[in-house]
Design an enzyme around this catalytic site. Structure first.
Site, PDB file in Angstrom:
ATOM      1  N   PHE A   1       0.850  -1.193   0.000  1.00 46.33           N
ATOM      2  CA  PHE A   1       0.000   0.000   0.000  1.00 46.33           C
ATOM      3  C   PHE A   1       0.887   1.245   0.000  1.00 46.33           C
ATOM      4  CE2 PHE A   1      -2.267  -3.465   1.980  1.00 46.33           C
ATOM      5  CZ  PHE A   1      -3.518  -3.422   1.385  1.00 46.33           C
TER       6      PHE A   1
ATOM      7  N   ASN B   1      -8.156   0.507  -2.477  1.00 43.72           N
ATOM      8  CA  ASN B   1      -7.917   1.502  -3.525  1.00 43.72           C
ATOM      9  C   ASN B   1      -9.217   1.945  -4.192  1.00 43.72           C
ATOM     10  OD1 ASN B   1      -5.200   1.739  -3.146  1.00 43.72           O
ATOM     11  ND2 ASN B   1      -4.602   0.388  -4.802  1.00 43.72           N
TER      12      ASN B   1
ATOM     13  N   CYS C   1      -2.279   2.842  -9.839  1.00 45.44           N
ATOM     14  CA  CYS C   1      -3.048   1.971  -8.941  1.00 45.44           C
ATOM     15  C   CYS C   1      -4.558   2.188  -9.006  1.00 45.44           C
ATOM     16  CB  CYS C   1      -2.566   2.165  -7.506  1.00 45.44           C
ATOM     17  SG  CYS C   1      -0.919   1.490  -7.197  1.00 45.44           S
TER      18      CYS C   1
END
Length: 319
Positions: free
Chosen positions: A32, A88, A140
């Site tokens: 992350f 996300n 991402c």
């Protein structure tokens, strides 16, 4: 170990290419990390996710991270992957939500800066990712939102919220162009100085950057685009080629421009000498896609039109 796209066939594929005497276990250990702060995010992680179907393998990975003294969550491989994608996707949805709120604020006369501050003080909501702008980009958020949506579709789950998150983001990336059209009516032959190319500051990453869609829309409408970014010009050239021009300074980009678009919130742009910059432009018009200019710096200008996202416009010295 750092596998965020685990597939049920992965283990069998590896087994097919290994000697029969070789044994191994799979571990999903999603990261992350944010670009520009990866070291800090590693050393001060919110949590370490370890997904495995084998307790011994999971504990070995856990032991590797133990010196960081951060919380561990041990799960199945599928759950570990879902944590990554869901995290996300949630943050991307939060960005799209505040962007929709900003667009509504712009219509009803509210100030999204005050609204976001009031929302963020609620501990259940939090202040992070409540900064309105021209949409998310990078490697991402777009990829993980679409991956989670694809998985939902494959499994017959109607994840309409994520569909709307993507649609809002696509709309938001065109917002500055729409604002410029509303103000200038016709962009053909107009010069637009685009400040910022990377999808966010402190990186040269152009993947899914809003600047790509903005530049292509402007050129399609006949505008001359001159762009400047402190570090991302080379990467941008690989994507946009000679469809736009590139400048080596802010001033070079803005000379005789009919409008300035602020696309990436670099500190260099936050600290612009607006007073001087506006005198070099054909029309002193600024469309701030990141709301990064302070009001006192704007009001110090003798002549300026300033159009932010979800906040009242500021017009000084214009007829």
């Amino acid at each position: 170990m750092h596998c965020c796209n685990y597939n049920r066939n992965d283990k069998s594929i590896i087994e097919e290419h290994c000697n029969e005497s070789v044994t191994f276990n799979m571990v999903s250990n999603p990261e992350f990390l944010r670009q520009g702060s990866a070291v800090m995010d590693t050393m001060q992680a919110d949590r370490i996710i370890i997904g495995s179907e084998n307790d011994e393998a999971a504990k070995k990975v856990q032991e590797m991270y133990r010196p960081l003294n951060v919380p561990f969550i041990l799960t199945s491989i599928r759950s570990a992957e879902m944590i990554k994608y869901a995290s996300n996707a949630f943050l991307a949805t939060k960005i799209s939500f505040i962007n929709e709120v900003a667009n509504l604020c712009g219509v009803v006369g509210a100030d999204v800066k005050d609204v976001a501050k009031g929302m963020g003080k609620d501990k259940r909501i939090g202040e992070a990712f409540l900064q309105p702008g021209i949409g998310y980009g990078g490697s991402c958020f777009p990829k993980d939102v679409k991956a989670l949506l694809h998985t939902a579709n494959l499994n017959g789950v109607h994840f309409s919220l994520l569909k709307e998150t993507v649609a809002i983001n696509d709309f938001q990336q065109e917002l500055l162009v729409t604002k410029a059209l509303n103000r200038l009516r016709d962009l053909k032959g107009k010069k637009v100085a685009m400040l910022g190319l990377a999808f966010k500051p402190e990186t040269d990453d152009m993947r899914e950057a809003p600047s790509i869609k903005i530049a292509r829309s402007l050129t399609k409408l006949g505008a001359e685009v001159v762009a400047y970014d402190p570090v991302a010009v080379d990467n941008a050239k690989n994507i946009l080629g000679d469809t736009i021009r590139f400048a080596s300074t802010v001033r070079e980009a803005a000379v005789n421009a009919d409008a300035v678009f602020i696309v990436t919130e670099w500190n260099e742009f936050r600290l612009l000498d607006l007073k001087t910059l506006m005198t070099t432009m054909r029309r002193p018009i600024v469309f701030d896609g990141r709301n990064c200019l302070e009001e006192d710096r704007i009001r110090a200008c003798k002549k300026i039109e300033y159009y932010p996202i979800g906040r009242p416009a500021i017009v000084i010295g214009m007829k």
